[in-house]
Design a protein around this motif. Structure first.
Motif, PDB file in Angstrom:
ATOM      1  N   GLU A  28      51.465  26.797  32.836  1.00 34.39           N
ATOM      2  CA  GLU A  28      50.228  26.085  33.096  1.00 34.39           C
ATOM      3  C   GLU A  28      49.381  26.100  31.738  1.00 34.39           C
ATOM      4  O   GLU A  28      48.578  27.217  31.610  1.00 34.39           O
ATOM      5  CB  GLU A  28      49.553  26.549  34.181  1.00 34.39           C
ATOM      6  N   GLU A  87      41.656  29.257  42.927  1.00 35.68           N
ATOM      7  CA  GLU A  87      40.693  28.157  43.418  1.00 35.68           C
ATOM      8  C   GLU A  87      40.687  28.137  44.976  1.00 35.68           C
ATOM      9  O   GLU A  87      39.566  27.920  45.748  1.00 35.68           O
ATOM     10  CB  GLU A  87      41.008  26.866  42.638  1.00 35.68           C
ATOM     11  N   PHE A 145      43.970  35.415  37.784  1.00 35.22           N
ATOM     12  CA  PHE A 145      42.518  35.686  37.643  1.00 35.22           C
ATOM     13  C   PHE A 145      42.012  37.170  38.648  1.00 35.22           C
ATOM     14  O   PHE A 145      42.578  36.915  39.612  1.00 35.22           O
ATOM     15  CB  PHE A 145      41.479  34.665  37.997  1.00 35.22           C
TER      16      PHE A 145
HETATM   17  O1  6CS Z   1      44.811  33.037  39.025  1.00 36.71           O
HETATM   18  C1  6CS Z   1      45.178  31.953  39.518  1.00 36.71           C
HETATM   19  O2  6CS Z   1      45.426  32.128  40.681  1.00 36.71           O
HETATM   20  C2  6CS Z   1      44.695  30.870  38.883  1.00 36.71           C
HETATM   21  N1  6CS Z   1      45.132  30.862  37.399  1.00 36.71           N
HETATM   22  C3  6CS Z   1      45.188  30.031  36.517  1.00 36.71           C
HETATM   23  C4  6CS Z   1      45.578  30.145  35.049  1.00 36.71           C
HETATM   24  N2  6CS Z   1      45.847  28.625  37.171  1.00 36.71           N
HETATM   25  C5  6CS Z   1      45.327  28.550  38.650  1.00 36.71           C
HETATM   26  C6  6CS Z   1      45.663  29.628  39.414  1.00 36.71           C
HETATM   27  O3  6CS Z   1      45.225  29.357  40.796  1.00 36.71           O
END
Ligand code: 6CS
Length: 297
Positions: A63, A176, A122
């Protein structure tokens, strides 16, 4: 010298792991078969193992700009490039990338299918309870991908909560999705898509009214698909911070990693890597993993 990962280094983590073995070919060309689940078993000195075998196995996504698998199979992206630079300072000559969905990154780490995650996973409370994060490398933002003109005026999580007819595409087990769940957005409003391309396709097919993803990931997708637009950062989404993630048993490795990461941050190389991928190195200054691990979800 860290060699760029070759195509043979990049494995489909979920698929290959399902075969019960991981065939990894290190950049030097030799092939090693690491039976699934046999890696740095609990209590192994991961740093000594990685130096001895000459590589560290790393769970990644694909990504951009967080992670990117090039057409020749080499793996780059902001997080893998920082990890490779730190590994070089630790005396680990190579990194093997294993592509896997975000929802599989921590389970695969805990199952010894890889020994680190460098994907922009994250930090938040639930994840920080399961892994050891390095100090942060990236602090970034979230946005919505929306149809041109944003006809339904989707700008905030509150907008989504206020209109039960709105359908939001998210990645399964992604940060998200966690934001929407924390805000109590009903599952009926969430459309699960497997990756960035699928999220944009859901928008185009009117299966979703918005695609919730990091701002820079959406902008990267919009470089090749002009059929949608990217909102400004979502003001009521938490800031997103990431670094490498390790097993909770690899405390010695984490300590050594953080020492070299801190040293790297003092050199121009760190800012050059982030800048190369469109991130602001200043955004992470003074931010700690402890702080980011307070993020709800
Ligand atoms: O940490 C996560 O889950 C999110 N991190 C990134 C770089 N993209 C989408 C993902 O949901």
């Amino acid at each position: 010298m860290i060699a760029n990962l070759t195509r043979r280094n990049v494995l489909q983590g979920a698929g290959v792991a399902a075969l019960g073995a991981v065939v990894a070919v290190v950049a030097t060309g030799c092939t090693t078969v690491t039976p699934a689940g046999q890696g740095a078993a609990e209590g192994t000195d991961l740093l000594a193992l990685a130096k001895k075998q000459g590589y560290l196995r790393v769970g990644i996504a694909n990504e951009p700009p967080y992670t990117q698998v090039n057409s020749d199979g080499t793996v780059t992206g902001c997080e893998p490039d920082v990890l490779k630079a730190v590994c070089k300072r630790l005396g680990i000559d190579d990194v093997q990338g294993i592509i896997t969905p975000y929802e599989s990154m921590i389970p695969g780490l805990q199952a010894n299918r890889w020994d680190a995650v460098a994907a922009g996973l994250f930090m938040k409370q639930s994840r920080c309870a399961e892994v050891l994060y390095s100090e942060p490398v990236i602090v970034s933002t979230e946005s919505f991908g929306v149809p041109i003109g944003n006809p339904k005026k989707i700008l905030t999580v509150a907008d989504v909560l206020a209109d039960s007819s709105l359908r939001i595409a998210v990645l399964p087990g992604g940060f998200e999705e966690g934001i929407l769940n924390t805000a109590k957005v009903p599952a009926a409003q969430q459309v699960t898509v497997k990756d960035g391309r699928s999220g944009i396709e859901a928008l185009a097919a009117d299966r979703a009214d918005a695609f919730f993803l990091p701002t820079l990931s959406l902008r990267a997708l919009s470089e090749t698909d002009k059929g949608f637009e990217v909102t400004d950062q979502v003001p009521d989404a938490p800031r997103t911070g990431s670094g490498a993630a390790f097993r909770t048993t690899d405390t010695a490795f984490l300590k050594a990693y953080n020492v070299e990461l801190a040293a790297l941050k003092l050199t121009p190389e760190f800012a050059e890597i982030l800048d190369n991928w469109g991130f602001d190195a200043a955004a992470v200054e003074g931010v700690t993993a402890d702080e980011l691990c307070q993020t709800a979800g």
